[in-house]
Design an enzyme around this catalytic site. Structure first.
Site, mmCIF file in Angstrom:
data_model
loop_
_atom_site.group_PDB
_atom_site.id
_atom_site.type_symbol
_atom_site.label_atom_id
_atom_site.label_comp_id
_atom_site.label_asym_id
_atom_site.label_seq_id
_atom_site.Cartn_x
_atom_site.Cartn_y
_atom_site.Cartn_z
ATOM 1 N N LYS A 119 4.090 4.936 -4.159
ATOM 2 C CA LYS A 119 5.348 4.967 -4.926
ATOM 3 C C LYS A 119 5.760 6.410 -5.182
ATOM 4 C CE LYS A 119 4.553 0.443 -6.966
ATOM 5 N NZ LYS A 119 3.884 -0.310 -8.029
ATOM 6 N N GLN A 163 1.391 -0.090 -13.794
ATOM 7 C CA GLN A 163 0.727 -0.672 -12.621
ATOM 8 C C GLN A 163 -0.193 -1.814 -13.054
ATOM 9 O OE1 GLN A 163 1.343 0.216 -9.322
ATOM 10 N NE2 GLN A 163 0.151 -1.629 -8.931
ATOM 11 N N ASP A 186 11.127 -2.563 -12.949
ATOM 12 C CA ASP A 186 10.456 -3.698 -12.306
ATOM 13 C C ASP A 186 11.219 -5.005 -12.551
ATOM 14 O OD1 ASP A 186 8.256 -3.200 -10.752
ATOM 15 O OD2 ASP A 186 6.848 -3.067 -12.429
#
Ligand code: NDP
Length: 359
Positions: A119, A163, A186
């Protein structure tokens, strides 16, 4: 990710299984296929009146034998990243703002560290600033919450990712709920999901993987309105939001899950299939309506003694069968996977633009 098991497509007995010599042609010939028109026997419906990125139209074919178009997620993701790069440079020139994405990693799981590294690399490549907090496995939940609150207050951060999975002593719901809804790139915050589900409401962010699936359909000019769609899987992060998105686009949507009776019969009615299950090669040829468009989200490692790593990745859908029956299909790897990170970058850019009212 599903545990590694051996599951081979070729062991399937489907109504559409072809003799080996024809299967070889089909499997190895489809990559060169640009247009379906020369290969289908007859057709009924047409997808793709506004295809932007392919020179041909994806036709819903009532064909007995066809070579499916490959929906190339890798190249679409690159296009998306190129567009993001140029938007970021326009934004920087105009208002001297660069989007920022913060990632919080807890513990030393190898897979999580790899995802975070990827990422960060993807952010750098398009010009997004990335920030990382790496906390030890035995951190307390309040230490994680403190990092989130710091990023919530930091105006140079436009997106925050925690995460997953978190260590088992932490409450994932508490942690995710602490992310400011304005920075929830997200799209997992209950308020964002709630808005996605409600008519007349707009979520601030759409979860990245389902957003990537819909983006692939759009960019390949697949018409969604009025079509029958089946989503296999109903997880909070993929299946459920994918079904909501298809419904928002006026598809008639059915959801297949582990308790569904006759999932093959239901799936066979679909013009569009999105599968997010985690079962290698579960969707066989007999599940697929000729001419359907298939988005395969599943990533499943299966044993492969010929591969130096001892395994290879396959999707939920038996790719060889799909290539012969569907109008278009995403490969695994190289389909939905690359789109997920591209959509994360897209959400971060959207967030920065919104924060600075930059059109
Ligand atoms: P989950 O395990 O959270 O959900 C799986 C879903 O599949 C559940 O809803 C479950 O039903 C359903 N299911 C399980 N077995 C069956 C079955 N035999 N028949 C029908 N439905 C079944 O998985 P995720 O949604 O997180 O991920 C799904 C797959 O997508 C995985 O392979 C994962 O690796 C991959 N993935 C890929 C991404 C990408 O970027 N390409 C991103 C995220 C995930 P029930 O609800 O009844 O239990």
């Amino acid at each position: 990710m599903a545990s590694m098991i051996f599951s081979d497509c070729s062991s399937s007995t489907t109504a559409h299984l072809l003799p080996l010599d024809r299967m070889r042609t089909s499997v190895f010939g489809f990559r060169q296929s640009v247009s379906l028109h020369s290969r289908v026997k007859k057709f009924s419906l047409s997808f793709g009146t506004q295809r932007k990125h392919l020179s041909s139209t994806v036709t819903v074919a009532m064909a007995t034998v066809t070579n499916a178009n490959v929906i190339d997620g890798k190249s679409i993701a690159k296009q998306v990243r190129d567009e993001i790069t140029s938007e970021i440079s326009r934004m920087k020139s105009a208002i001297n703002v660069v989007p920022g994405l913060a990632v919080i990693l807890v513990g030393d799981r190898k897979d999580s560290s790899t995802y975070v590294r990827n990422k960060k690399k993807a952010c750098e490549a398009v010009g997004i600033n990335s920030y990382e907090v790496h906390l030890p496995e035995d951190s307390t939940e309040s230490e994680v919450l403190k990092s989130i609150l710091n990023f919530n207050d930091d105006p140079s951060v436009h997106g925050i990712l925690v995460q997953l999975p978190l260590p088992s002593h932490m409450n994932e719901e508490n942690v995710l709920n602490a992310v400011s809804i304005e920075k929830d790139v997200d799209g997992f915050h209950p308020l964002n999901i709630g808005r996605l589900a409600m008519r007349g409401r707009e979520p601030l962010f759409v979860p990245c993987t389902p957003k990537g699936c819909i983006e692939l359909l759009h960019r390949y000019g697949v018409e969604i309105k009025g079509k029958r769609a089946v989503v296999i899987g109903r997880s909070n992060i993929v299946g459920m939001p994918a079904a909501l998105l298809l419904q928002r686009e006026d598809a008639t949507v059915s959801i297949v899950h582990s308790r569904t009776k006759n999932p093959d019969e239901i799936t066979r009615q679909a013009d569009i299939i999105i599968s997010a299950v985690g079962q290698p090669n579960m969707v066989r040829g007999s599940w697929i309506k000729p001419g359907a468009v298939i988005i395969d989200v599943g990533i499943n490692p299966v044993e492969d003694t010929k591969n130096p790593r001892g395994y290879r990745l396959v999707g939920d859908v038996c790719y060889e069968d799909a290539c012969k029956i569907a109008a278009a299909v995403t490969p695994v790897p190289g389909g939905v996977g690359p789109m997920t990170i591209a959509m994360l970058l897209s959400n971060t850019l959207i967030s920065a633009k919104r924060a600075h009212n930059f059109k």
